[in-house]
Design an enzyme around this catalytic site. Structure first.
Site, PDB file in Angstrom:
ATOM      1  CE1 TYR A  31      -7.689   0.099   8.648  1.00  0.00           C
ATOM      2  CE2 TYR A  31      -5.740   1.426   9.142  1.00  0.00           C
ATOM      3  CZ  TYR A  31      -6.900   1.205   8.410  1.00  0.00           C
ATOM      4  OH  TYR A  31      -7.253   2.088   7.414  1.00  0.00           O
ATOM      5  N   PRO A  84      -1.208   6.031  -0.774  1.00  0.00           N
ATOM      6  CG  PRO A  84      -3.329   6.176  -1.770  1.00  0.00           C
ATOM      7  CD  PRO A  84      -1.887   5.841  -2.062  1.00  0.00           C
ATOM      8  CB  ALA A  86      -6.505   5.312   6.590  1.00  0.00           C
ATOM      9  CD  GLN A 144      -7.580   7.898  -1.043  1.00  0.00           C
ATOM     10  OE1 GLN A 144      -7.247   8.291   0.078  1.00  0.00           O
ATOM     11  NE2 GLN A 144      -8.769   7.359  -1.276  1.00  0.00           N
ATOM     12  CE1 TYR A 146     -11.157   4.861  -0.430  1.00  0.00           C
ATOM     13  CE2 TYR A 146     -10.124   5.688   1.570  1.00  0.00           C
ATOM     14  CZ  TYR A 146     -10.271   4.701   0.616  1.00  0.00           C
ATOM     15  OH  TYR A 146      -9.532   3.553   0.705  1.00  0.00           O
ATOM     16  CB  THR A 172      -9.490   5.017  -3.766  1.00  0.00           C
ATOM     17  OG1 THR A 172      -8.194   5.581  -3.548  1.00  0.00           O
ATOM     18  CG2 THR A 172      -9.450   3.529  -3.415  1.00  0.00           C
ATOM     19  NE  ARG A 181      -9.958  -3.928   4.839  1.00  0.00           N
ATOM     20  CZ  ARG A 181      -9.728  -2.653   4.585  1.00  0.00           C
ATOM     21  NH1 ARG A 181      -9.429  -1.812   5.553  1.00  0.00           N
ATOM     22  NH2 ARG A 181      -9.817  -2.217   3.352  1.00  0.00           N
ATOM     23  CE  LYS A 243      -4.009   3.122  -3.935  1.00  0.00           C
ATOM     24  NZ  LYS A 243      -4.952   2.481  -3.012  1.00  0.00           N
ATOM     25  CB  SER A 265      -4.080  -0.889  -6.763  1.00  0.00           C
ATOM     26  OG  SER A 265      -4.222  -1.031  -5.358  1.00  0.00           O
ATOM     27  CG  HIS A 267      -7.608  -0.892  -0.997  1.00  0.00           C
ATOM     28  ND1 HIS A 267      -8.122   0.276  -1.516  1.00  0.00           N
ATOM     29  CD2 HIS A 267      -7.470  -0.658   0.319  1.00  0.00           C
ATOM     30  CE1 HIS A 267      -8.287   1.150  -0.536  1.00  0.00           C
ATOM     31  NE2 HIS A 267      -7.894   0.614   0.584  1.00  0.00           N
ATOM     32  NE  ARG A 306       5.391  -5.773   1.910  1.00  0.00           N
ATOM     33  CZ  ARG A 306       4.394  -5.116   1.328  1.00  0.00           C
ATOM     34  NH1 ARG A 306       4.635  -4.256   0.335  1.00  0.00           N
ATOM     35  NH2 ARG A 306       3.152  -5.288   1.721  1.00  0.00           N
ATOM     36  NE  ARG A 326      -0.867  -4.593   4.568  1.00  0.00           N
ATOM     37  CZ  ARG A 326      -1.516  -4.840   3.426  1.00  0.00           C
ATOM     38  NH1 ARG A 326      -0.887  -4.768   2.265  1.00  0.00           N
ATOM     39  NH2 ARG A 326      -2.799  -5.139   3.449  1.00  0.00           N
TER      40      ARG A 326
HETATM   41  C1  FMN Z   1      -3.296   0.442   6.677  1.00  0.00           C
HETATM   42  C2  FMN Z   1      -3.660   0.752   5.254  1.00  0.00           C
HETATM   43  C3  FMN Z   1      -4.478   1.836   4.993  1.00  0.00           C
HETATM   44  C4  FMN Z   1      -4.820   2.145   3.678  1.00  0.00           C
HETATM   45  N1  FMN Z   1      -5.573   3.255   3.428  1.00  0.00           N
HETATM   46  C5  FMN Z   1      -5.819   3.606   2.150  1.00  0.00           C
HETATM   47  C6  FMN Z   1      -6.492   4.821   1.871  1.00  0.00           C
HETATM   48  O1  FMN Z   1      -6.843   5.593   2.762  1.00  0.00           O
HETATM   49  N2  FMN Z   1      -6.750   5.115   0.577  1.00  0.00           N
HETATM   50  C7  FMN Z   1      -6.363   4.289  -0.464  1.00  0.00           C
HETATM   51  O2  FMN Z   1      -6.625   4.595  -1.624  1.00  0.00           O
HETATM   52  N3  FMN Z   1      -5.692   3.152  -0.219  1.00  0.00           N
HETATM   53  C8  FMN Z   1      -5.405   2.795   1.051  1.00  0.00           C
HETATM   54  N4  FMN Z   1      -4.694   1.660   1.296  1.00  0.00           N
HETATM   55  C9  FMN Z   1      -4.173   0.862   0.157  1.00  0.00           C
HETATM   56  C10 FMN Z   1      -2.779   1.359  -0.283  1.00  0.00           C
HETATM   57  O3  FMN Z   1      -2.861   2.617  -0.908  1.00  0.00           O
HETATM   58  C11 FMN Z   1      -2.108   0.402  -1.275  1.00  0.00           C
HETATM   59  O4  FMN Z   1      -2.975   0.163  -2.357  1.00  0.00           O
HETATM   60  C12 FMN Z   1      -1.682  -0.924  -0.686  1.00  0.00           C
HETATM   61  O5  FMN Z   1      -1.335  -0.815   0.677  1.00  0.00           O
HETATM   62  C13 FMN Z   1      -0.499  -1.470  -1.488  1.00  0.00           C
HETATM   63  O6  FMN Z   1      -0.115  -2.711  -1.037  1.00  0.00           O
HETATM   64  P1  FMN Z   1       1.138  -2.960  -0.034  1.00  0.00           P
HETATM   65  O7  FMN Z   1       0.707  -2.522   1.313  1.00  0.00           O
HETATM   66  O8  FMN Z   1       1.298  -4.447  -0.145  1.00  0.00           O
HETATM   67  O9  FMN Z   1       2.339  -2.202  -0.573  1.00  0.00           O
HETATM   68  C14 FMN Z   1      -4.354   1.329   2.607  1.00  0.00           C
HETATM   69  C15 FMN Z   1      -3.532   0.236   2.892  1.00  0.00           C
HETATM   70  C16 FMN Z   1      -3.172  -0.058   4.189  1.00  0.00           C
HETATM   71  C17 FMN Z   1      -2.265  -1.232   4.459  1.00  0.00           C
HETATM   72  C1  7N5 Z   2     -12.514   4.468   5.753  1.00  0.00           C
HETATM   73  C2  7N5 Z   2     -11.029   4.308   5.777  1.00  0.00           C
HETATM   74  C3  7N5 Z   2     -10.555   3.382   4.712  1.00  0.00           C
HETATM   75  C4  7N5 Z   2      -9.076   3.186   4.790  1.00  0.00           C
HETATM   76  C5  7N5 Z   2      -8.601   2.166   3.815  1.00  0.00           C
HETATM   77  O1  7N5 Z   2      -8.590   2.387   2.652  1.00  0.00           O
HETATM   78  C6  7N5 Z   2      -8.142   0.879   4.273  1.00  0.00           C
HETATM   79  O2  7N5 Z   2      -8.181   0.607   5.480  1.00  0.00           O
HETATM   80  O3  7N5 Z   2      -7.749   0.056   3.422  1.00  0.00           O
END
Ligand code: FMN
Ligand code: 7N5
Length: 374
Positions: A31, A84, A86, A144, A146, A172, A181, A243, A265, A267, A306, A326
């Protein structure tokens, strides 16, 4: 007894990732790591940074490096924010309470996810209590959003964030549906028993129905449009950031809809596979915004950061700040609050070194001419 971790032996974000991975279950690791489908965008986000080289300057007095900048009208200690994400309790039992303390103690901004595993009010309290009390600017915390199909729930989330003193609402906009995924599908990823999305207690939690799936398919609103952004604008005093923007025209519409900024972004490559890399999208978003001369409109970027030099490159292209995703989860997995603080210390240290070596003593001196195509 297990020896306590000596975090000083981790010198890079990669060191923390390597150590954290074996600590996680295959389902959680999948995940955290995954991008959508072929993961082309996930890789492209990283590759985009390698396309630029730093055209450094010599013989500048860099005896003192200043990473302070301004965000939404406030002075901040550095241009780094925690993205942000999850379900932090998957990484560490204290979840968002630990990550928010780690950020606050590092004077770093923090964005609480709607799908946090701790109540947004507790995260706020924890962050504020942990803030560094020495002189220097204090770090912002944002919420953030949803958007839930039940707009009563959405309204209540916005009101709660407002009441808890969050300073901005990050809506977002790149998740009209959840990206696929593959590892999550194969692992039937869901939250383990007892772990809940603490701010959405109306959604089926635990039990037979897989929470993550239940939310994504049952509650998440796929009908969100620009009109909703205008509605949210009337519902809160918090500035709104969108976002997940990658197009110049969308950035202009964001201005028209009353937003105070955008996060460029995709995501973290988890949504549309083959989407443009976020760093590649940054210049045209900035160009569009500049054409409108919207003073104070913030452009932030995330995806694939990174190294401190990645932050330097994003700033040189014109971003106001960056969000880190991450790497925060690797630190949290390894050592909770201290691990998150270590990740932020590494990145800020690398940024400071890059600024010194490039002849840029402050953020304002990291200009576009500091980069050339690699
Ligand atoms: C495990 C995970 C959960 C995420 N959950 C959210 C979330 O709840 N809301 C959101 O706006 N973005 C979420 N994102 C996206 C991140 O906010 C961000 O845009 C992204 O991780 C940036 O890239 P990086 O992981 O390469 O730094 C999530 C990303 C990951 C890896
Ligand atoms: C419903 C949860 C969404 C979390 C998220 O944004 C992600 O996993 O990228």
């Amino acid at each position: 007894m297990i020896e306590p971790l000596d975090l000083s032996t981790f010198l890079t974000v990669r060191d923390l990732e390597r150590a954290a991975r074996p600590q996680l279950s295959p389902s959680t690791l999948g995940y955290f790591l995954s991008g959508a489908d072929s993961q082309t965008t996930l890789r492209a986000n990283r590759r985009a940074f390698r396309k630029w080289a730093i055209d450094y300057r010599i013989l500048v007095d860099v005896g003192r490096i200043d990473t302070r900048t301004r965000l939404l009208g406030r002075e901040v200690a550095s241009p780094i924010l925690v993205a942000p994400m999850a379900y932090h309790c998957l990484a560490h039992p204290e979840g968002e309470l630990a990550s928010s303390r780690g950020a606050a103690k590092s004077s770093t901004g923090y964005v609480t996810s709607t799908v946090a595993t701790m109540p947004l009010e507790r995260i706020a309290t924890e962050f504020d209590a942990a803030k560094a009390v020495d002189a220097g600017p204090s770090a912002p915390r944002w919420f953030q959003l949803y958007v839930n199909k039940d707009r009563g729930i959405t309204r209540s989330l916005i009101e709660r964030a407002d009441a808890a003193g969050y300073q901005a609402l990050v809506v977002t906009v790149d998740v009209p549906i959840m990206g696929r995924r593959l590892r999550d599908v194969r692992n039937a990823f869901t939250l383990p028993p007892g772990m809940v999305a603490a701010n959405l207690t109306d959604v089926a939690q635990g039990g037979k129905e897989a929470y993550h799936h239940a939310y994504a398919t049952g509650r998440h609103d796929s009908s969100l449009t620009w009109r909703d952004i205008e509605t949210f604008r009337t519902m809160t005093r918090m500035p709104i950031l969108l976002k997940g923007v990658v197009r110049g025209d969308d950035a202009l519409r964001a201005i028209d809809a009353g937003a105070s900024g955008v996060v460029v972004s995709n995501h973290g490559g988890r949504q549309l596979d083959s989407a443009i890399a976020s760093l590649d999208a940054l210049p045209r978003v900035l160009e569009a915004v500049a054409s409108r001369q919207s003073a104070g409109f913030e452009v932030i970027v995330d995806g694939g950061i990174r190294w401190g030099t990645d932050i330097f490159k994003a700033l040189a292209l014109g971003a106001r700040a960056v969000m880190v995703g991450r790497p925060i989860l690797w630190g949290l997995t390894l050592a909770g609050e201290a691990g998150v603080a270590r990740v932020l210390q590494i990145l800020r240290g690398e940024l400071t070194s890059a600024m010194a070596l490039a002849g840029c003593p402050d953020i304002a001196s990291i200009t576009r001419d500091m980069l050339v195509r690699a």
